[in-house]
Design a protein around this motif. Structure first.
Motif, PDB file in Angstrom:
ATOM      1  N   ALA A 189       1.038  15.129  -1.307  1.00  0.00           N
ATOM      2  CA  ALA A 189      -0.291  14.808  -0.772  1.00  0.00           C
ATOM      3  C   ALA A 189      -0.500  13.298  -0.819  1.00  0.00           C
ATOM      4  CB  ALA A 189      -1.354  15.515  -1.602  1.00  0.00           C
ATOM      5  N   PRO A 190      -1.371  12.786   0.044  1.00  0.00           N
ATOM      6  CA  PRO A 190      -1.594  11.329   0.062  1.00  0.00           C
ATOM      7  C   PRO A 190      -2.282  10.846  -1.200  1.00  0.00           C
ATOM      8  CG  PRO A 190      -3.083  12.446   1.597  1.00  0.00           C
ATOM      9  CD  PRO A 190      -2.158  13.489   1.073  1.00  0.00           C
ATOM     10  N   SER A 191      -1.881   9.692  -1.714  1.00  0.00           N
ATOM     11  CA  SER A 191      -2.605   9.084  -2.822  1.00  0.00           C
ATOM     12  C   SER A 191      -3.717   8.219  -2.242  1.00  0.00           C
ATOM     13  CB  SER A 191      -1.642   8.258  -3.677  1.00  0.00           C
ATOM     14  OG  SER A 191      -0.920   7.370  -2.857  1.00  0.00           O
ATOM     15  N   SER A 192      -4.634   7.791  -3.091  1.00  0.00           N
ATOM     16  CA  SER A 192      -5.800   7.077  -2.561  1.00  0.00           C
ATOM     17  C   SER A 192      -5.370   5.732  -1.983  1.00  0.00           C
ATOM     18  CB  SER A 192      -6.850   6.887  -3.652  1.00  0.00           C
ATOM     19  OG  SER A 192      -6.435   5.883  -4.521  1.00  0.00           O
ATOM     20  N   GLY A 193      -5.954   5.410  -0.858  1.00  0.00           N
ATOM     21  CA  GLY A 193      -5.638   4.144  -0.199  1.00  0.00           C
ATOM     22  C   GLY A 193      -4.365   4.171   0.617  1.00  0.00           C
ATOM     23  N   ALA A 194      -3.728   5.349   0.730  1.00  0.00           N
ATOM     24  CA  ALA A 194      -2.450   5.403   1.449  1.00  0.00           C
ATOM     25  C   ALA A 194      -2.650   5.223   2.951  1.00  0.00           C
ATOM     26  CB  ALA A 194      -1.752   6.727   1.171  1.00  0.00           C
ATOM     27  N   THR A 195      -1.716   4.499   3.576  1.00  0.00           N
ATOM     28  CA  THR A 195      -1.623   4.462   5.032  1.00  0.00           C
ATOM     29  C   THR A 195      -1.002   5.784   5.466  1.00  0.00           C
ATOM     30  OG1 THR A 195      -1.240   2.086   4.988  1.00  0.00           O
ATOM     31  CG2 THR A 195      -0.564   3.255   6.986  1.00  0.00           C
ATOM     32  N   GLN A 204       0.842  -1.208   0.000  1.00  0.00           N
ATOM     33  CA  GLN A 204       0.000   0.000   0.000  1.00  0.00           C
ATOM     34  C   GLN A 204       0.869   1.247   0.000  1.00  0.00           C
ATOM     35  OE1 GLN A 204      -2.434  -0.145   3.538  1.00  0.00           O
ATOM     36  NE2 GLN A 204      -4.263   0.079   2.277  1.00  0.00           N
ATOM     37  N   PRO A 205       0.395   2.333  -0.640  1.00  0.00           N
ATOM     38  CA  PRO A 205       1.138   3.598  -0.509  1.00  0.00           C
ATOM     39  C   PRO A 205       1.183   4.033   0.959  1.00  0.00           C
ATOM     40  CG  PRO A 205      -0.589   3.774  -2.185  1.00  0.00           C
ATOM     41  CD  PRO A 205      -0.795   2.464  -1.489  1.00  0.00           C
ATOM     42  N   ILE A 206       2.237   4.762   1.296  1.00  0.00           N
ATOM     43  CA  ILE A 206       2.386   5.290   2.662  1.00  0.00           C
ATOM     44  C   ILE A 206       2.580   6.801   2.554  1.00  0.00           C
ATOM     45  CG2 ILE A 206       3.792   5.265   4.765  1.00  0.00           C
ATOM     46  CD1 ILE A 206       4.738   2.421   3.885  1.00  0.00           C
TER      47      ILE A 206
END
Ligand SMILES: [Zn+2]
Length: 419
Positions: free
Chosen positions: A34-40, A3-5
């Motif tokens: 900025a956070p990408s979708s699904g990022a922890t 997962q992206p973090i």
């Protein structure tokens, strides 16, 4: 794919920023990231970000020997205490010993190690199960007859499932345990298979005087005469390299060699204290840092090792400007990853996502006038809160999922090893 973090509002180089990790890499670092979708999402507001350490000389499974046989000189320690018990080693013991070592490394911010030991496939599985990187050297003695094209190919095959984290190396033990023929033979194989050549070198004054008596030259001159430094150019890693003369330092520079300083091990075994950092640096040698195995150091805390290295240089030279903190960090991080051919050890977009987040509520960071100085001169490995390797979270808030199992099984394996 992990997962992206997204690490929000973390201290990096004394300013607050954001860090986005995707596909095992840093993809954005900066206040605009900025956070990408699904990022922890990790809240970094009480954390500081640093590259992780590369521990460049270990015998990981020797963690099971911790506290066994102390206060002895190197040769008696090896001959009378360590080598007799190593006859008990098997895959299971090496697996749990290596897992214990990997756990300790994660707890103190290390995500790569350059190892020299036995039962390579078991060690490879342990490191991969724990999620950290390693370069495992097949240890060889005498004529290194066990190192053959067939044995190397078989080992490469065995560790192939872990190749995203694990690499193979060749580790002829030392010039006093390997014949000239064995040193040359292993160098030829290192050349043919493009594998790191990892060897103990010039660790004690006795090793140097024996070499002078037996071969009429100093240890690195012997390697030069045998063609080892030519054959391993750019792939040579000399652990310790403590007792060197100017001519040997020039040889190391000319061959683009790496040396690994292990200050805690050298001091505990009484091997010496004057690592020639300034001369090696001047000659263009790549200088890295290690702990050595846990039975001679006696922990894997790279912050400890870094502090010992720094203070020894300043004290021996009687010059506090030698080896400033930013350079010390590079020795303990990027220089090691460079030797291993891994694009990590510094925090920049495009690099592999190995990062540690340090807890700035730890007493060593209060007050936080200089985060790097606090890390290297005040803190210990237990300041590390979170560790990410290859884009995966291995520890968060000092929690590692597998900790209890590793402790229980390592205690059992240690009892078996020392029985
Ligand atoms: Zn060693």
């Amino acid at each position: 794919m992990p997962q992206p973090i997204f690490i929000r509002n973390v201290l990096l180089n004394e300013t607050r920023t954001n860090i986005l990790i995707e596909n095992h890499h840093f993809v954005a670092i900066g206040p605009e990231a900025a956070p990408s979708s699904g990022a922890t999402v990790i809240d970094g507001s009480r954390l500081a970000a640093f590259p992780t350490f590369a521990n460049m000389h270990t015998h990981a499974a020797m963690n099971l020997f911790r506290g066994y046989a102390n206060d002895l000189p190197l040769m008696s320690w090896l001959n009378d205490w360590i080598w007799p018990k190593e006859k008990n080693l098997n895959d299971d013991i090496v697996y749990w010993g290596t897992r214990l070592a990997c756990t300790e490394m994660i707890l103190s911010g290390t995500t790569a190690f350059s190892d020299m030991y036995f039962h390579i496939p078991a060690a490879a599985k342990a490191a991969a199960d724990m999620g950290i990187r390693c370069t495992l050297g097949i240890t060889a003695f005498g004529d290194c007859a066990e190192l053959t094209e067939e044995s190397i190919e078989r080992t490469l095959q065995a560790i192939q499932p872990y190749s995203h984290l694990v690499q193979l190396a060749l580790a002829p033990h030392a010039i006093y345990t390997v014949s000239n023929q064995g040193l040359r033979h292993s160098a030829e194989l290192s050349h043919k298979y493009n594998l790191l050549y990892h060897i103990h070198m010039s660790e004690t004054p006795g090793e140097v005087s024996d070499c002078l008596r037996n071969h009429g030259c100093r240890p690195y001159q012997l390697l030069e005469q045998l063609g080892v430094l030519d054959l391993t150019e750019g792939r040579f890693s000399g652990a310790h390299s403590l007792h060197l003369d100017d001519n040997e330092i020039a040889l190391l520079g000319r061959h683009r060699a790496t040396v690994v300083h292990n200050p805690c091990s050298n001091l505990k075994l009484g091997s010496g204290h004057f690592f020639r950092f300034a001369e090696l640096k001047e000659a263009g040698v790549n200088i890295t840092l290690g702990t050595d195995g846990c039975s001679s150091s006696n922990n894997l805390d790279m912050i400890d090792a870094a502090k010992f290295m720094s203070y020894l240089q300043k004290g021996v030279r009687q010059d506090p400007t030698v080896l400033p903190a930013h350079e010390l960090l590079q020795v303990a991080t990027r220089n090691g990853f460079n030797t291993l051919g891994i694009n990590a050890g510094s925090l920049h977009v495009g690099a592999l996502a190995d990062i540690m987040l340090v807890n700035t509520d730890n007493i060593a960071f209060v007050p936080n006038n200089d985060t790097l100085a606090n890390l290297l001169y005040a803190a210990h490995g237990d300041c590390v809160d979170t560790v990410i390797c290859h884009g995966r979270i291995l520890m968060q808030h000092r929690h590692i999922d597998t900790l209890d199992e590793t402790l229980t099984q390592s205690r059992r394996a240690a009892a078996q090893l020392l029985s």
